[in-house]
Design a protein around this motif. Structure first.
Motif, PDB file in Angstrom:
ATOM      1  N   PHE A   1       8.671   7.596   0.167  1.00  0.00           N
ATOM      2  CA  PHE A   1       7.843   6.407  -0.451  1.00  0.00           C
ATOM      3  C   PHE A   1       6.645   6.767  -0.241  1.00  0.00           C
ATOM      4  O   PHE A   1       5.562   6.642  -1.228  1.00  0.00           O
ATOM      5  N   ALA A   2       6.215   6.720   0.917  1.00  0.00           N
ATOM      6  CA  ALA A   2       4.685   6.761   1.455  1.00  0.00           C
ATOM      7  C   ALA A   2       3.949   8.143   0.959  1.00  0.00           C
ATOM      8  O   ALA A   2       3.124   7.887   0.390  1.00  0.00           O
ATOM      9  N   GLU A   3       4.541   9.307   1.066  1.00  0.00           N
ATOM     10  CA  GLU A   3       3.907  10.334   0.281  1.00  0.00           C
ATOM     11  C   GLU A   3       4.058  10.608  -0.926  1.00  0.00           C
ATOM     12  O   GLU A   3       2.888  10.823  -1.717  1.00  0.00           O
ATOM     13  N   ASN A   4       5.215  10.186  -1.838  1.00  0.00           N
ATOM     14  CA  ASN A   4       5.142  10.534  -3.119  1.00  0.00           C
ATOM     15  C   ASN A   4       4.924   9.362  -4.121  1.00  0.00           C
ATOM     16  O   ASN A   4       4.719   9.583  -5.229  1.00  0.00           O
ATOM     17  N   THR A   5       4.951   8.281  -3.459  1.00  0.00           N
ATOM     18  CA  THR A   5       4.509   7.205  -4.384  1.00  0.00           C
ATOM     19  C   THR A   5       3.306   6.555  -3.902  1.00  0.00           C
ATOM     20  O   THR A   5       2.390   6.208  -5.035  1.00  0.00           O
ATOM     21  N   MET A   6       2.899   6.374  -2.642  1.00  0.00           N
ATOM     22  CA  MET A   6       1.668   5.787  -2.266  1.00  0.00           C
ATOM     23  C   MET A   6       0.744   6.961  -2.147  1.00  0.00           C
ATOM     24  O   MET A   6      -0.524   6.623  -1.891  1.00  0.00           O
ATOM     25  N   ALA A   7       1.136   8.168  -2.202  1.00  0.00           N
ATOM     26  CA  ALA A   7       0.168   9.471  -2.042  1.00  0.00           C
ATOM     27  C   ALA A   7      -0.614   9.118  -0.230  1.00  0.00           C
ATOM     28  O   ALA A   7      -1.843   9.675  -0.516  1.00  0.00           O
ATOM     29  N   MET A   8       0.175   8.900   0.258  1.00  0.00           N
ATOM     30  CA  MET A   8      -0.130   8.671   1.851  1.00  0.00           C
ATOM     31  C   MET A   8       0.697   9.448   2.689  1.00  0.00           C
ATOM     32  O   MET A   8       1.726   8.996   2.772  1.00  0.00           O
ATOM     33  N   PRO A   9       0.208  10.590   3.248  1.00  0.00           N
ATOM     34  CA  PRO A   9       0.980  11.419   4.155  1.00  0.00           C
ATOM     35  C   PRO A   9       1.114  10.758   5.238  1.00  0.00           C
ATOM     36  O   PRO A   9       0.428   9.771   5.867  1.00  0.00           O
ATOM     37  N   VAL A  10       2.309  11.206   5.987  1.00  0.00           N
ATOM     38  CA  VAL A  10       2.853  10.322   7.159  1.00  0.00           C
ATOM     39  C   VAL A  10       3.386  11.127   8.252  1.00  0.00           C
ATOM     40  O   VAL A  10       4.025  12.300   7.631  1.00  0.00           O
ATOM     41  N   ILE A  11       3.187  10.888   9.344  1.00  0.00           N
ATOM     42  CA  ILE A  11       4.127  11.810  10.574  1.00  0.00           C
ATOM     43  C   ILE A  11       5.215  10.862  10.697  1.00  0.00           C
ATOM     44  O   ILE A  11       5.261   9.903  11.185  1.00  0.00           O
ATOM     45  N   LYS A  12       6.416  11.619  10.711  1.00  0.00           N
ATOM     46  CA  LYS A  12       7.600  11.144  11.035  1.00  0.00           C
ATOM     47  C   LYS A  12       7.809  11.130  12.653  1.00  0.00           C
ATOM     48  O   LYS A  12       7.744  12.236  13.267  1.00  0.00           O
ATOM     49  N   GLY A  13       8.090  10.249  13.241  1.00  0.00           N
ATOM     50  CA  GLY A  13       8.220  10.333  14.767  1.00  0.00           C
ATOM     51  C   GLY A  13       9.161   9.205  15.317  1.00  0.00           C
ATOM     52  O   GLY A  13       9.549   8.201  14.894  1.00  0.00           O
ATOM     53  N   GLU A  14       9.402   9.227  16.589  1.00  0.00           N
ATOM     54  CA  GLU A  14       9.895   8.135  17.493  1.00  0.00           C
ATOM     55  C   GLU A  14       8.902   7.386  18.318  1.00  0.00           C
ATOM     56  O   GLU A  14       8.051   8.268  18.973  1.00  0.00           O
TER      57      GLU A  14
END
Lengths: 505, 505
Positions: free
Chosen positions: A199-212
């Motif tokens: 959602f963040a990347e493909n809808t909001m156009a906002m790259p994110v880092i997935k992590g713990e």
């Protein structure tokens, strides 16, 4: 000396980022402070963005097998107390309902009356109230899994608030699932993180880092918290969504048990995950510029605004008719499988004022149409993201509009990704780490540093000390990193991997 | 003596209507009581019905020029006090927040701490908090009208609760509009009543009477309250939606003023209107029968459920493949411009149990498919509303499914209308009025009487006395009645028209 180009927003991002953020919200008419401490009013334009976010997310949740339901706003105080870490995390910042009516007081005004036997907490999150229902609903392995989402308002009594990012009341969705096995619950936790990242990347156009998250940043009561972390334009990190693996902590505290296939009584495994109106703040800070809001097309309440231009009544009727037809044609085009959302602004105000009104509100495409454009069969098109303007043939514009929106969406993502890449660094010495996060000029603090990827060891007391001095936090331990041996840059002990560090919201 | 036909719901409507209602909710898995006094949990199937209602209403609001926004959950106590009738109406039943954290108390448990300077009320309705924003937003006639709707939860501390119909917390939409002239505000009040009536009749298949409330039934602070009133199957009336003309009461109390075109300062004219999750209760009580829930197709989460029937693994694979294809074909058909919503239930449970599961949940059409149906190219179709079942050719069923749903929708409306017509009477004497509302058998109280249309005069003290004795209330003064001279049946004084009377929820 060249003249500074005039911007619609004062101050600019470079001059005063936090103030710029407030001004973007104000000039796009997204939200406003309310007379209730820490609570905001989300105005129609801001609400439409959230509504669009809800629409996309809701479909994603349903496509991954979740259903919606609704649980009470109030939580009995004793419920919160059941999970020790949980109550510790929320007791300090909750709204407490103690009475159920008002009565005339001694001085004529009203006073609270009808004291409750047990105070009620306005939900800061719903693990405990939902868990109490799951305890009833779950008897056998056949009742599992339960995969429910709720769209709701929650309240956390925040002392320092900032619009969309941190308010006393906010709106969110909270998913709560319950599984027979640890494996399945872990899979769900990871699946929902992927949904959020998508959602963040493909809808909001906002790259994110997935992590713990590291232990000290975990959700109170969780075994592990997964997160998506985004970089804002001031290089600070923003936690944009979290997915928690709760293990059996809540099911033990609340007695959520089931009989397994062998007839043995087992505690269930639970998860919870949420994103909130904070995402609207993230959207603003990721894409907007010194002229105001920029909205990625997939979330824009209007994709195109048509601005008719005329000088007299005769021109007016010709131009408005042309614009009407153009609007109809555009609405027959599609973007992402749905009709293009077009508005026409024929208010009787100055052309310049009208144009800037829509620039500041972030409409992706503006189309100006005057008598000369009509003569030439043209429209004058401007892109909000790049500022590019040019006259194009009406027919070409109509057939291309979907493609242009697609370009805008992907160009916004690329731009945000470039910012993050330009401001991320692999750092392997403490000196470099300190230098990276220490501004030469103290006034420039807001934009110094970015993301640092460094080896560390979670338990070393040196880590928190240095981070505290630098006002830097561990954002997350990225999920997709290669395992490499290394040395904690803070303690010199062996590390198990790198974490991403940054200043944060 | 004939055997009583067995029903899925015990007791039946005739045996014990209130208990029947609870059992329908339970057996359709719509909602459940929660551990929080007076609050309910809306379960996924119940929530989908509300979600469908929201979808249709939201489109209707937008089509009539409204936009959504969001205002705070909390209202400072002093705001409520500004409008005298308003506070009088809500002070006795509100949740009061007095503290903003919890602390360990003397006996080890938690106690409320951090007392607030001014208590906050959890909104019972939002006229005052929204009005306080309108007072800021409205300066000139150019700022008007403002036409905002909010989807929200509200809290009214009810002592006697009944699921969906009256709960401490409930969900609703509240429209709040602000206009330059009385005429425009009156028009809006009436427009939204029409929207509600349209929704009730054409989407919920529930006939309603549009009317005005008498003074004692008015919204606290309103100049007039318009209502839609529906008849439930026990002949009782249910207020299904209200639209309030607030005059200048709230704008004077809150200083909502604007400069008119002549430069004069004027008070604005406001309205408010709302419907709530109570509509789900209305839907249940209008259409359901002694076998459980019946949902009109326009609001049904699933239009069709496919039930594969097989005896062994060999049959199983053939039947499931056939059903898969059938499901695909059905999804390509449309109802009301959208794809048919089809589910397949291939759970491994007894056929009879499975069938009754979907009957009790009110799915409009059930389709059973077994090996013999497949041989003959048939399906075995059952309508939930009439109970009719018959084998039809698969192709015919697929092409006709949209038409059948349309028939079900209109047949449900006709049936509900007939019930109301059969149980409405024009009554012109007090004796007949008393007799109409007095059961011969006291135990049959619940279903005695219906709607009485009688002349009355609002101010006569006799009216309330008789109504009180009979436990009857004035439902409304219908808007569309012919003016005819008459005599109040209670006081013998001249009347200005008829009102509709009935027992009510």
């Amino acid at each position: 000396m060249g003249k500074q180009p005039k911007t619609a927003i004062t101050p600019t991002r470079a001059e005063d980022y936090p103030q710029w953020y407030q001004q973007v919200i104000k000039s796009a008419d997204l939200a406003e402070v309310s007379p209730v401490r820490g609570c905001m009013v989300i105005k129609p334009w801001g609400w439409s963005i959230w509504e669009n976010m809800q629409g996309v997310l809701d479909r994603m949740f349903k496509d991954t097998g979740h259903v919606n339901a609704y649980f009470p706003l109030f939580i009995p105080m004793s419920f919160l107390e059941k999970e020790a870490e949980h109550v510790e995390g929320f007791a300090k910042e909750c709204a407490v309902v103690t009475h159920h009516r008002l009565e005339p007081g001694p001085d004529g005004g009203l006073v609270p009356a009808g004291p409750l036997e047990e105070p009620l907490i306005v939900r800061p999150t719903s693990e405990t109230i939902i868990g109490s229902m799951y305890a009833k609903w779950v008897q056998s392995y056949r009742d599992l899994p339960i995969k429910i989402n709720q769209w709701a308002n929650v309240v956390r009594w925040e002392m320092r608030t900032r619009m969309f990012l941190r308010t006393t009341e906010f709106l969110w969705q909270e998913g709560h699932t319950c599984h027979a096995t640890e494996e399945e619950a872990l899979e769900e936790t990871r699946l929902m993180l992927d949904v959020y990242a998508d959602f963040a990347e493909n809808t909001m156009a906002m790259p994110v880092i997935k992590g713990e998250k590291t232990a000290d940043e975990r959700f109170p009561g969780a075994v592990s918290t997964l997160t998506i972390e985004a970089m804002m334009q001031d290089r600070k990190a923003l936690q944009a969504g979290t997915s928690h693996f709760l293990g059996q902590n809540f099911s033990r505290a609340q007695d959520i048990t089931y009989q397994d296939q062998a007839g043995e009584l087992q505690h269930a495994w639970t998860t919870s995950w949420g994103v909130s109106t904070r995402l609207v703040g993230a959207l603003i800070m990721t894409h907007s510029d010194d002229d105001g809001l920029v909205i990625p097309p997939k979330l824009a309440p209007s994709h195109v605004v048509i601005l008719p231009i005329y000088k007299n009544d005769e021109q007016r009727s010709v131009v408005l008719e042309y614009c009407d037809q153009l609007q109809k044609q555009l609405k027959e085009q599609t973007y992402e499988g749905e009709p293009i959302r077009v508005i026409m602004d024929d208010r009787d105000i100055r052309g310049g004022e009208k144009k800037w009104y829509h620039i500041k509100r972030g409409v992706p495409i503006r189309v100006e149409v005057g008598p000369r454009d009509i003569e030439n069969g043209n429209v004058f098109m401007s892109r909000r993201d790049t500022g590019e303007s040019n006259g194009v043939s009406r027919d070409e514009f109509v057939t291309q509009v979907g493609t242009i929106l697609t370009e805008i969406q992907s160009s916004l993502f690329d731009q945000a990704l470039k910012l993050r890449e330009d401001n991320s660094r692999t750092i392997d010495t403490l000196d470099e780490f300190r230098e990276y996060f220490t501004p030469e000029d103290k006034d420039a603090l807001e934009i110094h540093g970015g993301f640092a990827s460094s080896h560390f060891c979670e338990d070393a007391p040196e880590v928190q000390k240095v981070l505290g001095e630098l006002k830097v936090t561990t954002r997350c331990i990225p999920l997709d990193q290669e395992q490499e041996p290394g040395t904690c840059i803070f303690s010199g002990k062996p590390s198990t991997g790198r974490a991403v560090f940054g200043k944060s919201y």
